[in-house]
Design an enzyme around this catalytic site. Structure first.
Site, PDB file in Angstrom:
ATOM      1  CE1 TYR A 157       1.030   8.404  10.794  1.00 34.61           C
ATOM      2  CE2 TYR A 157       0.201   9.256  12.877  1.00 34.61           C
ATOM      3  CZ  TYR A 157       0.821   8.258  12.149  1.00 34.61           C
ATOM      4  OH  TYR A 157       1.250   7.118  12.774  1.00 34.61           O
ATOM      5  CB  VAL A 209       1.472   4.976   4.857  1.00 38.32           C
ATOM      6  CG1 VAL A 209       1.149   3.784   5.739  1.00 38.32           C
ATOM      7  CG2 VAL A 209       2.496   5.878   5.546  1.00 38.32           C
ATOM      8  CG  ASP A 210       5.889   5.871   0.556  1.00 39.27           C
ATOM      9  OD1 ASP A 210       5.420   5.285  -0.441  1.00 39.27           O
ATOM     10  OD2 ASP A 210       6.909   5.475   1.159  1.00 39.27           O
ATOM     11  CG  HIS A 242       1.457  -1.342   7.904  1.00 41.25           C
ATOM     12  ND1 HIS A 242       2.822  -1.425   8.100  1.00 41.25           N
ATOM     13  CD2 HIS A 242       0.941  -2.478   8.414  1.00 41.25           C
ATOM     14  CE1 HIS A 242       3.105  -2.567   8.707  1.00 41.25           C
ATOM     15  NE2 HIS A 242       1.976  -3.229   8.894  1.00 41.25           N
ATOM     16  CB  CYS A 281     -15.301   7.859   9.965  1.00 39.91           C
ATOM     17  SG  CYS A 281     -16.477   8.186  11.306  1.00 39.91           S
ATOM     18  N   GLY A 311      13.743  -4.060   1.599  1.00 39.86           N
ATOM     19  CA  GLY A 311      13.803  -2.908   2.490  1.00 39.86           C
ATOM     20  C   GLY A 311      13.000  -3.044   3.763  1.00 39.86           C
ATOM     21  CG  LEU A 333      21.559  -0.137   3.430  1.00 36.40           C
ATOM     22  CD1 LEU A 333      22.049   0.202   2.021  1.00 36.40           C
ATOM     23  CD2 LEU A 333      21.088   1.132   4.137  1.00 36.40           C
TER      24      LEU A 333
END
Length: 229
Positions: free
Chosen positions: A54, A91-92, A106, A114, A172, A199
């Site tokens: 990560y 998550v970007d 997500h 924590c 997507g 796509l």
């Protein structure tokens, strides 16, 4: 009165920003088994490996820029006279970089969690085993990412939006990961029109009324332009 639009986005919308999907050859995901880096059990077995994975994804995301599809959705959210809710599996943080707001089902690479007390805080660029929690001080920090086998975030809020939207769009997504793969049925049952922009055909393409096939950077701006015309 303008209707409410709910947009679900998946990894395919960020692929053209250089962030690979699960199935890309040679990418980060191809170098690791999902069981090792994206499950609670994998984290328990080898937290150092999971943190390294990560950390690499975090660096990639920090360097990535939104593409025309992200920009178009930000424009839709800004200019549509009704409500536009973006729900993302990603998550970007690229929706936010483009100027939009999104519900992150997500989790987010920019957040740490924590696992003892549930406190969240901005993630440092690199995390390591024994990352201390600033709230309870337990050395129990982990990426604030929903792993396989865990419940996605904000599901009650998302369900409310799906039941009250007039148009549901999926962009997507592979249609292989639940509960997100079932969102089209929820929206359709509530009376919404449905459209898939991808796509290629997904596992659930037949559930949609309308389809647009092609790169997200092309088909999403075209679709948004039509809506706003």
């Amino acid at each position: 009165m303008a209707g409410k639009i709910v947009v679900l986005t998946g990894a395919g919308i960020s692929a053209e920003s250089g962030l690979g999907t699960f199935r890309d050859e040679g990418g980060l995901w191809a170098q690791h088994r999902i069981e090792d880096v994206a499950t609670p059990e994998g984290f328990a077995r080898d937290p150092a490996l999971v943190h390294r994975f990560y950390n690499a994804r975090r660096i990639q995301a920090a360097e990535a820029l939104p593409n025309a599809a992200h920009e178009a959705l930000a424009r839709l959210q800004r200019d549509w006279p009704g409500e536009v809710v973006i729900v993302t599996q990603n998550v970007d943080g690229l929706h936010e970089k483009a100027g939009a707001t999104a519900i992150h089902m997500h989790g987010e690479l920019s957040s740490a969690l924590c696992y003892r007390c549930g406190h969240r805080w901005p993630s440092p660029p690199e995390m390591a085993p024994g990352e201390p929690c600033p709230a309870c001080h337990a050395r129990a920090g982990r990426p604030d990412i929903v792993w396989f086998g865990e419940m996605p975030y904000h599901m009650d809020e998302i369900a409310d939006h799906l039941q009250t939207c007039d148009l549901f769009a999926s962009i997507g997504t592979s249609g292989q990961v639940y509960p997100a793969a079932g969102f089209v049925q929820e929206a359709a049952y509530a009376g919404a029109r449905t459209i898939e922009l991808n796509l290629s055909d997904s596992e659930i393409s037949r559930a949609f009324e309308d389809h647009r096939v092609g790169p997200a950077s092309r088909v999403v701006p075209q679709w948004v332009a039509e809506l706003l015309a």
